[in-house]
Scaffold this active site. Structure first.
Site, PDB file in Angstrom:
ATOM      1  N   THR A 108       0.804  -1.227   0.000  1.00 34.94           N
ATOM      2  CA  THR A 108       0.000   0.000   0.000  1.00 34.94           C
ATOM      3  C   THR A 108       0.838   1.277   0.000  1.00 34.94           C
ATOM      4  OG1 THR A 108      -0.154  -0.075   2.404  1.00 34.94           O
ATOM      5  CG2 THR A 108      -1.963  -1.063   1.165  1.00 34.94           C
ATOM      6  N   ASP A 109       2.076   1.202   0.518  1.00 34.39           N
ATOM      7  CA  ASP A 109       2.839   2.442   0.726  1.00 34.39           C
ATOM      8  C   ASP A 109       2.968   3.287  -0.530  1.00 34.39           C
ATOM      9  OD1 ASP A 109       3.112   1.509   3.249  1.00 34.39           O
ATOM     10  OD2 ASP A 109       5.301   1.399   3.262  1.00 34.39           O
ATOM     11  N   LYS A 115      -2.370   7.578  -0.260  1.00 33.48           N
ATOM     12  CA  LYS A 115      -2.367   6.951   1.070  1.00 33.48           C
ATOM     13  C   LYS A 115      -2.269   8.064   2.105  1.00 33.48           C
ATOM     14  CE  LYS A 115      -0.320   3.347   3.908  1.00 33.48           C
ATOM     15  NZ  LYS A 115       0.588   2.218   4.053  1.00 33.48           N
TER      16      LYS A 115
HETATM   17  N1  GLU Z   1       5.605  -1.307   3.329  1.00 30.96           N
HETATM   18  C1  GLU Z   1       5.094  -2.459   2.673  1.00 30.96           C
HETATM   19  C2  GLU Z   1       4.571  -2.161   1.275  1.00 30.96           C
HETATM   20  O1  GLU Z   1       4.101  -1.104   0.962  1.00 30.96           O
HETATM   21  C3  GLU Z   1       4.022  -3.119   3.469  1.00 30.96           C
HETATM   22  C4  GLU Z   1       2.836  -2.237   3.647  1.00 30.96           C
HETATM   23  C5  GLU Z   1       1.642  -2.723   2.883  1.00 30.96           C
HETATM   24  O2  GLU Z   1       1.652  -3.580   2.011  1.00 30.96           O
HETATM   25  O3  GLU Z   1       0.621  -2.178   3.193  1.00 30.96           O
HETATM   26  O4  GLU Z   1       4.651  -3.047   0.459  1.00 30.96           O
END
Ligand code: GLU
Length: 441
Positions: free
Chosen positions: A176-177, A255
């Site tokens: 998500t990052d 985000k």
């Molecule tokens: N920081 C990692 C990423 O963005 C894990 C966070 C997530 O998937 O929400 O892949």
């Protein structure tokens, strides 16, 4: 596979993954899960009613009693859910992130799935929505993504669309990052897509009771398989309740929270749709309509890596701009304050940005201005200080987020001549600029 002994006991009692069982003498009731690859083969994995998966050691005295059969089918054909006539075909491209992670029952640590189809084992309800073919493009955390990975995803989407005229939609699981950077990049690289291209992820891994992985994946699959929204977008929780997911245009999503499940917001826009787990889709904004797939789609994949995103703040040193001039950068997006300010007339002459910005523009670097307010629109006219910057040739990026402006400038410089790129930076190409700012957005 579980251990030979557990497998024998399960088959003697006609127990399959998904069946509700009671384990004695522990007195635990839950659904049998397929065994995750990484755990000990003597640990039975049970999904409790509250959503948590737990591992139970299978000891000589352990007994399993079937209470009822599975609510969902657990039939998988290697790379995906086995085909059911009449269900729409969708492709699921796995790229990593928390949505593809699980707790290792031995160590308690979260790890990324080696086989992406394990994700489908975790969400068997998907088999009732679509025939899903899963593929593992790569498995990385999204902070490690570069434009090379954006290009790989765009190429794969184009191939899938070009080669499968019955494909109804594509789901991409992603960390998500930086999902909103990827969503912007795909929006520009792919241009007009004929079917939904839906990015989804999760804030909490699928083993946690509060995981958003299941609902996000189910809602993304509904959007991909039955909505008529032919756009690249992000489908994630709309609120911290499990009522709806929002499908947000790729160039307008961001985000906004480190841990909440409703971390993504539509910035200066409304979501295109809200979707429930049961598949009700409520359209909430304008969108491009689904078209039948015909012929090739030709993505514009190039990306100029020498573009920087720079933040202005009180006391910030403008020599960061000179650093990029020296490094022969082709573009700089400034995340200015308020309507799009950088310091131009403060009492410390060495902290005024005017000279450095002028040097950059004279060196042929395209300089774009966005706002760190995130919400709202930049404006080059209201204040004298703004007019000084726009007079130098800084391009005001309207209501684009800094991240989208950054991706757009890299993409423009990769695919067009510099003059054209400069002109197109503040023209709407993929829904990234709205003509009007609406109060309720
Ligand atoms: N920081 C990692 C990423 O963005 C894990 C966070 C997530 O998937 O929400 O892949």
């Amino acid at each position: 596979m579980y251990s030979k002994k557990i497998d024998e006991i399960l088959s003697e009692n006609k127990i399959m993954p998904g069946d509700l069982v009671k384990i004695e003498p522990d007195g635990i009731t839950g659904e049998i899960m397929p065994k995750p690859d990484s755990s000990d083969s003597c640990i039975l994995v049970i999904k409790l009613k509250n959503g948590y998966n737990i591992g139970i050691e299978f000891r000589p005295e352990t007994k399993i009693k079937k209470i009822r059969g599975a609510d969902f089918r657990f039939e998988f054909s290697g790379e995906g859910i086995s085909e059911v006539a009449g269900l729409p075909d969708i492709a699921l491209i796995y790229t990593g992130g928390t949505i593809g992670s699980k707790v290792d029952y031995k160590t308690g640590g979260v790890y990324m799935l080696i086989k992406p189809e394990e994700l489908l084992h975790e969400v068997p309800e998907l088999s009732l929505i679509a025939n899903i073919k899963v593929e593992n493009l790569f498995s990385i955390a999204s902070e490690d993504m570069t434009y090379t990975e954006w290009q790989k995803i765009a190429v794969r989407i184009s191939e899938l669309i070009t080669n499968n005229k019955d494909l109804r939609g594509i789901v991409i699981t992603h960390g998500t990052d930086t999902m909103h950077y990827t969503a912007s990049a795909l929006s520009f690289m792919l241009g007009d897509v004929p079917i939904p291209v839906v990015l989804t992820g999760s804030q909490r891994s699928s083993d946690r009771g509060s995981s958003d992985a299941f609902m996000n994946l189910v809602c993304a699959t509904h959007i991909a398989s039955k909505s008529d929204i032919a756009e690249v977008g992000i489908c994630m929780h709309n609120s911290s309740n499990d009522d709806f997911c929002a499908f947000i245009r790729g160039t307008k999503a961001r985000k906004m929270h480190t841990s909440r499940r409703d971390a993504f917001a539509a910035v200066n826009d409304k979501p295109m749709a809200l979707v429930s787990q049961s598949g009700d889709i409520e359209i909430t904004n304008g969108y491009k309509k689904r078209r039948s797939i015909g012929g090739q789609i030709k993505p514009r994949l190039e990306f100029e890596g020498k573009v920087a995103l720079v933040k202005v703040y009180p006391n910030s040193d403008p020599s960061i701009i000179d650093f990029y001039i020296e490094k022969k950068y082709a573009g700089i997006i400034i995340e200015g304050t308020g309507l799009g300010h950088a310091p131009v007339s403060g009492s410390h002459e060495e902290l005024r940005w005017t000279e450095s910005i002028k040097r950059a523009i004279d060196a042929g670097i395209i300089v774009g201005m966005t706002s760190q307010c995130i919400f709202g629109r930049t404006n080059p006219y209201v204040y004298r200080n703004l007019r000084i910057l726009s007079g130098l040739g800084v391009v005001y990026c309207e209501d684009m987020t800094p991240e989208t402006a950054y991706v757009k400038l890299g993409w423009l410089l990769g695919n067009f001549k510099k003059d054209e790129a400069r002109k197109m930076l503040n023209q709407n190409l993929a829904g990234e600029i709205k003509a009007r700012t609406e109060f309720e957005e």
